[in-house]
Design a protein around this motif. Structure first.
Motif, PDB file in Angstrom:
ATOM      1  N   HIS A  62       4.968  -5.993  -7.685  1.00 19.00           N
ATOM      2  CA  HIS A  62       4.130  -7.360  -7.249  1.00 19.00           C
ATOM      3  C   HIS A  62       2.587  -7.668  -7.214  1.00 19.00           C
ATOM      4  N   ALA A  63       2.748  -8.664  -7.235  1.00 20.12           N
ATOM      5  CA  ALA A  63       0.899  -9.178  -7.851  1.00 20.12           C
ATOM      6  C   ALA A  63       0.193  -8.144  -6.006  1.00 20.12           C
ATOM      7  N   PRO A  64      -0.966  -7.839  -6.424  1.00 23.83           N
ATOM      8  CA  PRO A  64      -1.292  -6.372  -5.652  1.00 23.83           C
ATOM      9  C   PRO A  64      -1.221  -7.850  -3.926  1.00 23.83           C
ATOM     10  N   GLU A  65      -1.654  -8.780  -3.868  1.00 22.49           N
ATOM     11  CA  GLU A  65      -1.765  -9.675  -2.347  1.00 22.49           C
ATOM     12  C   GLU A  65      -0.581  -9.907  -1.165  1.00 22.49           C
ATOM     13  N   ASP A  66       0.876 -10.108  -2.889  1.00 19.28           N
ATOM     14  CA  ASP A  66       2.571  -9.679  -2.209  1.00 19.28           C
ATOM     15  C   ASP A  66       2.690  -8.504  -1.785  1.00 19.28           C
ATOM     16  N   CYS A  67       2.538  -7.439  -2.387  1.00 16.20           N
ATOM     17  CA  CYS A  67       3.042  -6.553  -1.975  1.00 16.20           C
ATOM     18  C   CYS A  67       3.026  -5.514  -0.361  1.00 16.20           C
ATOM     19  N   SER A  68       3.909  -5.041   0.224  1.00 16.44           N
ATOM     20  CA  SER A  68       3.685  -4.983   1.572  1.00 16.44           C
ATOM     21  C   SER A  68       2.936  -3.180   1.357  1.00 16.44           C
ATOM     22  N   VAL A  69       2.708  -2.517   0.355  1.00 15.49           N
ATOM     23  CA  VAL A  69       2.186  -1.635   0.613  1.00 15.49           C
ATOM     24  C   VAL A  69       1.081  -1.894   0.313  1.00 15.49           C
ATOM     25  N   ASP A  70      -0.440  -0.857   0.980  1.00 17.61           N
ATOM     26  CA  ASP A  70      -1.306  -1.724   0.947  1.00 17.61           C
ATOM     27  C   ASP A  70      -2.631  -0.368   0.121  1.00 17.61           C
TER      28      ASP A  70
END
Length: 176
Positions: A138-146
């Motif tokens: 994912h794009a970093p802002e869409d990913c569930s992993v911080d």
């Protein structure tokens, strides 16, 4: 307007002389290698536009684009996500008489079969596979992993002060 099926194989030289253009789809069920790379089988056929022509040097060529939306697994969070893949290509047919070294840089060489034809479906599948992301995520802002909360481990600090002499370690070994 309904899209037509792209032919499986064509004679690129004859098509170039006729300045043919194909605007249609490649049936997704024929793209088995691409399907194996996906998290879910693709349900939509790739849209393809292929234009044939003869350039200013008198060389036959064909170029085009292929695009499809696929479902991949994010390598960061292991969740499914949709990504649009677009491949652009430009080829010039070569035979045993003409070497690939003589082609201009804008074209990739492609060999024709014994009938002087090129397998368009296989070529389009290859281009779509090459256009897939190297690392699916994912794009970093869409990913569930911080990403900021991720920890990679701690490095313990040495209590000893490193010596300025790079051969100090050898001196220690010599004493033992």
């Amino acid at each position: 307007m309904q899209k037509v099926r792209i032919p499986v194989s064509v004679d690129p030289v004859k098509s170039a002389n006729k300045k043919q253009t194909f605007d249609g789809v490649v049936p997704v069920q024929t793209l088995k290698r691409l399907q194996e790379l996906l998290a879910k089988p693709c349900e939509t056929d790739p849209n393809v536009v292929v234009e044939f022509g003869v350039d200013e040097q008198g060389m036959s060529y064909f170029s085009g684009t292929a695009s499809v939306s696929v479902i991949l697994t994010c390598q960061r969070c292991n969740q499914l996500f949709e990504v649009d893949i677009t491949a652009q290509f430009a080829y010039a047919p070569v035979s045993s008489k003409q070497g690939a070294d003589e082609l201009p840089e804008r074209y990739e060489a492609i060999e024709t079969n014994e009938f002087g034809e090129v397998n368009l479906h296989g070529l389009i599948e290859d281009e779509l596979i090459l256009a897939m992301p190297l690392v699916a995520r994912h794009a970093p802002e869409d990913c569930s992993v911080d990403r900021d909360a991720m920890t990679w481990g701690e490095i313990e600090e040495d209590d000893e002060k490193p010596s300025d002499n790079p051969f100090a370690v050898l001196q220690e070994l010599k004493r033992k």
